[in-house]
Scaffold this motif. Structure first.
Motif, PDB file in Angstrom:
ATOM      1  N   VAL A 197      58.001  32.374   8.122  1.00 47.81           N
ATOM      2  CA  VAL A 197      59.439  32.596   8.278  1.00 47.81           C
ATOM      3  C   VAL A 197      59.793  33.947   7.647  1.00 47.81           C
ATOM      4  N   VAL A 198      60.416  34.807   8.453  1.00 45.47           N
ATOM      5  CA  VAL A 198      60.790  36.137   7.978  1.00 45.47           C
ATOM      6  C   VAL A 198      62.302  36.317   8.130  1.00 45.47           C
ATOM      7  N   LYS A 199      62.838  37.306   7.461  1.00 46.12           N
ATOM      8  CA  LYS A 199      64.278  37.570   7.556  1.00 46.12           C
ATOM      9  C   LYS A 199      64.589  38.238   8.885  1.00 46.12           C
ATOM     10  N   GLY A 200      65.633  37.726   9.548  1.00 44.16           N
ATOM     11  CA  GLY A 200      66.119  38.346  10.760  1.00 44.16           C
ATOM     12  C   GLY A 200      67.384  39.129  10.471  1.00 44.16           C
ATOM     13  N   ASP A 201      68.221  39.272  11.496  1.00 46.82           N
ATOM     14  CA  ASP A 201      69.463  40.003  11.272  1.00 46.82           C
ATOM     15  C   ASP A 201      70.580  39.106  10.756  1.00 46.82           C
ATOM     16  N   GLN A 202      70.266  37.782  10.594  1.00 43.63           N
ATOM     17  CA  GLN A 202      71.183  36.795  10.012  1.00 43.63           C
ATOM     18  C   GLN A 202      72.484  36.657  10.807  1.00 43.63           C
ATOM     19  N   ARG A 203      72.411  36.977  12.108  1.00 48.94           N
ATOM     20  CA  ARG A 203      73.590  36.821  12.939  1.00 48.94           C
ATOM     21  C   ARG A 203      73.950  35.354  13.103  1.00 48.94           C
ATOM     22  N   GLY A 204      72.927  34.466  13.107  1.00 45.86           N
ATOM     23  CA  GLY A 204      73.190  33.042  13.293  1.00 45.86           C
ATOM     24  C   GLY A 204      74.091  32.458  12.221  1.00 45.86           C
ATOM     25  N   ARG A 205      73.967  32.973  11.014  1.00 45.22           N
ATOM     26  CA  ARG A 205      74.802  32.460   9.915  1.00 45.22           C
ATOM     27  C   ARG A 205      76.286  32.715  10.178  1.00 45.22           C
ATOM     28  N   THR A 206      76.569  33.809  10.837  1.00 42.39           N
ATOM     29  CA  THR A 206      77.968  34.168  11.060  1.00 42.39           C
ATOM     30  C   THR A 206      78.633  33.293  12.108  1.00 42.39           C
ATOM     31  N   ILE A 207      77.834  32.560  12.908  1.00 41.40           N
ATOM     32  CA  ILE A 207      78.413  31.693  13.938  1.00 41.40           C
ATOM     33  C   ILE A 207      78.118  30.222  13.663  1.00 41.40           C
ATOM     34  N   ALA A 269      69.566  22.205   5.166  1.00 42.58           N
ATOM     35  CA  ALA A 269      70.146  23.324   4.428  1.00 42.58           C
ATOM     36  C   ALA A 269      69.173  23.696   3.323  1.00 42.58           C
ATOM     37  N   GLY A 270      68.631  24.883   3.373  1.00 47.53           N
ATOM     38  CA  GLY A 270      67.666  25.291   2.358  1.00 47.53           C
ATOM     39  C   GLY A 270      67.083  26.648   2.703  1.00 47.53           C
ATOM     40  N   ASP A 271      66.204  27.126   1.838  1.00 46.01           N
ATOM     41  CA  ASP A 271      65.598  28.448   1.988  1.00 46.01           C
ATOM     42  C   ASP A 271      64.111  28.270   2.273  1.00 46.01           C
ATOM     43  N   LEU A 272      63.667  28.714   3.424  1.00 50.73           N
ATOM     44  CA  LEU A 272      62.255  28.599   3.789  1.00 50.73           C
ATOM     45  C   LEU A 272      61.614  29.964   4.014  1.00 50.73           C
ATOM     46  N   TYR A 273      62.271  31.043   3.562  1.00 52.19           N
ATOM     47  CA  TYR A 273      61.685  32.366   3.734  1.00 52.19           C
ATOM     48  C   TYR A 273      60.302  32.435   3.080  1.00 52.19           C
ATOM     49  N   GLY A 274      59.359  33.001   3.815  1.00 54.85           N
ATOM     50  CA  GLY A 274      58.002  33.144   3.297  1.00 54.85           C
ATOM     51  C   GLY A 274      57.120  31.943   3.495  1.00 54.85           C
ATOM     52  N   ARG A 275      57.683  30.813   3.934  1.00 53.43           N
ATOM     53  CA  ARG A 275      56.879  29.620   4.181  1.00 53.43           C
ATOM     54  C   ARG A 275      56.254  29.696   5.564  1.00 53.43           C
ATOM     55  N   HIS A 276      55.109  29.041   5.717  1.00 53.85           N
ATOM     56  CA  HIS A 276      54.464  28.941   7.018  1.00 53.85           C
ATOM     57  C   HIS A 276      54.816  27.592   7.633  1.00 53.85           C
ATOM     58  N   LEU A 277      55.321  27.644   8.846  1.00 57.24           N
ATOM     59  CA  LEU A 277      55.784  26.439   9.515  1.00 57.24           C
ATOM     60  C   LEU A 277      54.996  26.167  10.790  1.00 57.24           C
ATOM     61  N   PHE A 278      54.875  24.874  11.122  1.00 57.21           N
ATOM     62  CA  PHE A 278      54.425  24.448  12.441  1.00 57.21           C
ATOM     63  C   PHE A 278      55.666  24.164  13.265  1.00 57.21           C
ATOM     64  N   VAL A 279      55.717  24.718  14.443  1.00 59.42           N
ATOM     65  CA  VAL A 279      56.796  24.418  15.383  1.00 59.42           C
ATOM     66  C   VAL A 279      56.148  23.814  16.621  1.00 59.42           C
ATOM     67  N   GLU A 280      56.409  22.522  16.857  1.00 62.57           N
ATOM     68  CA  GLU A 280      55.846  21.819  18.011  1.00 62.57           C
ATOM     69  C   GLU A 280      56.873  21.805  19.136  1.00 62.57           C
ATOM     70  N   PHE A 281      56.484  22.290  20.285  1.00 67.54           N
ATOM     71  CA  PHE A 281      57.380  22.351  21.431  1.00 67.54           C
ATOM     72  C   PHE A 281      57.295  21.039  22.211  1.00 67.54           C
ATOM     73  N   ILE A 282      58.415  20.301  22.234  1.00 64.46           N
ATOM     74  CA  ILE A 282      58.429  18.976  22.838  1.00 64.46           C
ATOM     75  C   ILE A 282      58.931  19.007  24.271  1.00 64.46           C
ATOM     76  N   ASP A 283      60.024  19.717  24.523  1.00 65.70           N
ATOM     77  CA  ASP A 283      60.561  19.756  25.878  1.00 65.70           C
ATOM     78  C   ASP A 283      61.512  20.937  26.021  1.00 65.70           C
ATOM     79  N   LEU A 284      61.630  21.432  27.248  1.00 67.26           N
ATOM     80  CA  LEU A 284      62.585  22.494  27.547  1.00 67.26           C
ATOM     81  C   LEU A 284      63.969  21.888  27.754  1.00 67.26           C
ATOM     82  N   ILE A 285      64.956  22.451  27.081  1.00 62.42           N
ATOM     83  CA  ILE A 285      66.336  21.989  27.243  1.00 62.42           C
ATOM     84  C   ILE A 285      67.044  22.763  28.363  1.00 62.42           C
TER      85      ILE A 285
END
Length: 333
Positions: A197-207, A269-285
């Motif tokens: 997990v890396v820092k993005g432009d944090q636009r999502g927080r504003t919405i 709600a929490g801080d996961l910056y720098g953590r390595h995550l598994f993201v499993e893709f289940i289905d297309l929405i």
């Protein structure tokens, strides 16, 4: 599992075993059948078994301007191979020197002198050595010359369709079209991304939708859209599983011109910056698209999250009949 990188020394415990050799991108059900043969041979001889693979993918070396859509980049491939019980993973640097070795020189240097193999398992279509001149017949002849056994695994197909072999290329195409369930059936587990997990432009927080940003390898090319995903911390044993809505695309509403993997964890709600995550893709929405306004985008995102939760709470046994699918469901990969 012991990781052996490049030409680093081979631990004595990893010598004298069974080596399954190949690229194994995806570690799909065909690959798993081959690795099961290696495991069975290791059990029969009461010796360790493991995998010899290559980084980068040979196609990336020969065609550097055409990045390969890697189903399982190195770190994820290592975890999958370890989950299947391999004792070692030897990853050779695929460079000019390796590509120039004759088939016999490759076998003598890497299989005989370094690994001291007693048995080699490879697929019917695997080729090695300069000009890809080495194949199953070559390996069988060299096994007889150097004193190790050889098993050639023929094409593996789904029992329900004898004309449909398991193929990394087919799985890539399924993912490019958003057919994640079809890809999962060929893989034998849910296609996943393992990343930091890396820092993005944090636009999502504003919405009101703070997202996790994960950098993807060059060439990653699944269908652009919103997905129902399961997420867990790859660094924590028995980590909790979070439900989420994952986004793969280039944010057309904001004209970024860049490709992203963003994940919104529902109810987290929490801080996961720098953590390595598994993201499993289940289905297309739904497919990615441009919105006329931020308000319209936010309204759609709320609907996407509702759709993701509904899908994630539905029964899901598409891959749990297969070893890696079962281990994935148990959080053991």
């Amino acid at each position: 599992m012991q990781a052996i990188a490049g030409l680093s020394p081979v631990p004595e415990a990893c010598r004298g075993g069974v080596a399954a050799i190949g690229n194994f991108d995806g570690v799909h059900r065909g690959h798993q059948a081959l690795l099961a043969r290696a495991a069975a041979e290791g059990a029969r001889l009461a010796i360790p078994w493991g995998v010899m693979s290559f980084e980068p993918h040979p196609r990336s070396f020969f065609r550097p301007d055409e990045p390969v859509f890697r189903l399982t980049p190195g770190p994820l491939k290592a975890r999958l191979v370890a989950a299947l019980g391999a004792s070692f993973l030897a990853v050779l640097d695929f460079d000019r020197a390796l590509s120039e070795l004759t088939p016999e020189a490759f076998v003598r240097l890497h299989l005989v002198e370094r690994l001291a193999v007693r048995h080699v398992v490879m697929g019917y279509d695997f080729h090695f050595g300069k000009g890809r001149k080495g194949g199953p017949a070559t390996m069988t002849e060299l096994g007889a010359k150097f004193g190790f056994g050889v098993t050639i695994v023929e094409q593996v197909t789904d029992e329900g369709d004898r004309h449909s072999p398991f193929s990394s290329s087919n799985i890539r195409q399924a993912l490019r079209h958003g057919h994640v369930t079809a890809a999962a059936r060929e893989l034998g587990y849910r296609w996943s991304v393992l990343g930091e997990v890396v820092k993005g432009d944090q636009r999502g927080r504003t919405i009101g939708f703070p997202t996790l940003n994960i950098v993807l390898d060059k060439g990653a090319d699944p269908f652009r859209g919103i997905y129902a995903v399961r997420v867990r911390d790859a660094e924590t044993p028995a980590a909790p599983v979070w439900q989420g809505a994952g986004y793969f695309g280039d944010r057309p509403t904001f004209d970024t011109g860049r490709t992203f993997l963003e994940v919104y964890l529902i109810g987290f709600a929490g801080d996961l910056y720098g953590r390595h995550l598994f993201v499993e893709f289940i289905d297309l929405i739904r497919p990615d698209r441009r919105f006329a306004s931020i308000d319209e985008l936010v309204t759609q995102m709320k609907m996407d999250c509702d759709a993701a939760v509904k899908r994630l709470n539905a029964p899901d046994d598409a891959v749990t009949a297969f070893p890696l699918g079962r281990l994935q469901a148990e959080g053991r990969i």
